[in-house]
Design a protein around this motif. Structure first.
Motif, PDB file in Angstrom:
ATOM      1  N   ALA A  94       0.614  -1.426  -0.028  1.00 44.22           N
ATOM      2  CA  ALA A  94      -0.189   0.049  -0.300  1.00 44.22           C
ATOM      3  C   ALA A  94       0.843   0.965   0.141  1.00 44.22           C
ATOM      4  CB  ALA A  94      -1.178   0.321   0.998  1.00 44.22           C
ATOM      5  N   PRO A  95       0.224   2.315  -0.563  1.00 42.59           N
ATOM      6  CA  PRO A  95       0.569   3.259  -0.243  1.00 42.59           C
ATOM      7  C   PRO A  95       0.933   3.834   0.971  1.00 42.59           C
ATOM      8  CG  PRO A  95      -1.153   4.039  -1.333  1.00 42.59           C
ATOM      9  CD  PRO A  95      -0.540   2.337  -1.197  1.00 42.59           C
ATOM     10  N   ASP A  96       2.235   4.466   1.738  1.00 42.59           N
ATOM     11  CA  ASP A  96       3.259   5.828   2.738  1.00 42.59           C
ATOM     12  C   ASP A  96       1.616   6.240   2.871  1.00 42.59           C
ATOM     13  OD1 ASP A  96       5.357   3.671   2.576  1.00 42.59           O
ATOM     14  OD2 ASP A  96       6.003   5.749   1.749  1.00 42.59           O
ATOM     15  N   GLY A  97       1.019   6.234   3.954  1.00 44.25           N
ATOM     16  CA  GLY A  97       0.549   7.341   4.719  1.00 44.25           C
ATOM     17  C   GLY A  97      -0.243   6.792   5.996  1.00 44.25           C
ATOM     18  N   LEU A 122      -5.842   6.943   6.755  1.00 41.91           N
ATOM     19  CA  LEU A 122      -6.343   8.778   6.413  1.00 41.91           C
ATOM     20  C   LEU A 122      -6.398   9.160   4.108  1.00 41.91           C
ATOM     21  CD1 LEU A 122      -7.760  11.312   7.414  1.00 41.91           C
ATOM     22  CD2 LEU A 122      -5.216  11.367   7.183  1.00 41.91           C
ATOM     23  N   ASP A 123      -7.623   8.622   3.473  1.00 45.36           N
ATOM     24  CA  ASP A 123      -7.671   9.679   2.341  1.00 45.36           C
ATOM     25  C   ASP A 123      -7.641  10.218   1.964  1.00 45.36           C
ATOM     26  OD1 ASP A 123      -8.045   7.624   0.012  1.00 45.36           O
ATOM     27  OD2 ASP A 123     -10.107   7.927   0.363  1.00 45.36           O
ATOM     28  N   LYS A 127     -10.604  12.754   4.922  1.00 49.01           N
ATOM     29  CA  LYS A 127     -11.138  11.346   5.804  1.00 49.01           C
ATOM     30  C   LYS A 127     -10.850   9.943   5.984  1.00 49.01           C
ATOM     31  CE  LYS A 127     -15.690  13.539   4.476  1.00 49.01           C
ATOM     32  NZ  LYS A 127     -17.340  13.375   3.947  1.00 49.01           N
ATOM     33  N   TRP A 128     -10.960   9.734   7.248  1.00 49.10           N
ATOM     34  CA  TRP A 128     -10.609   8.484   7.784  1.00 49.10           C
ATOM     35  C   TRP A 128     -11.309   7.084   6.922  1.00 49.10           C
ATOM     36  CZ3 TRP A 128      -6.312   6.429   9.709  1.00 49.10           C
ATOM     37  CH2 TRP A 128      -5.408   7.717   9.946  1.00 49.10           C
TER      38      TRP A 128
END
Length: 136
Positions: A94-97, A122-123, A127-128
């Protein structure tokens, strides 16, 4: 009078900052709301409310079918308790975030002592939203 209003505003703002939910708490609220959709068999809405990363990895029709089959096999969720919550910034594949890994102890009608793993992130819209879901 102006000093009183200024003092009142400062107190109100300070109180708001003290009671603002932490990122982890916001992620937990997001997961709770999302799991309610799943529990109510509203799989299409759960897809619509999921993270963009989630949607990029499965189309809506496949999600509705897969989730429906899984929940038919497990039966209704009869008990659920959060047993672990951990923040992460890197997730494999998954991408870092910003992520929170939530683990629930869940009893389903047809499977006791299951673990549901729900991963809010956290999109892009701030928003989560749920980026992953798995049942062990």
């Amino acid at each position: 009078m102006k000093r009183f209003l200024l003092a009142a505003m400062i107190v109100a703002l300070s109180a708001g900052l003290c009671f603002a939910a932490s990122p982890e708490k916001k992620a937990q609220i997001s997961a709770k709301n999302w799991l309610e959709m799943i529990d109510n068999k509203d799989y299409a809405q759960s897809y619509d409310q999921a993270a963009s990363f989630f949607k990029a990895n499965i189309n809506k029709g496949d999600w509705v079918q897969t989730c429906g089959s899984l929940r038919d096999m497990l039966g209704k969720a009869e008990y659920r308790k959060l047993i672990s919550s951990r923040r992460e910034s890197k997730m494999q594949g998954a991408p870092d975030g910003e992520y929170v890994i939530l683990i629930y102890e869940t009893d389903f009608k047809k499977k006791n002592n299951a673990q549901e793993i729900v991963v809010p992130m956290l999109d892009k819209d701030g928003k989560w939203r749920i980026s992953g879901y798995h049942v062990d």
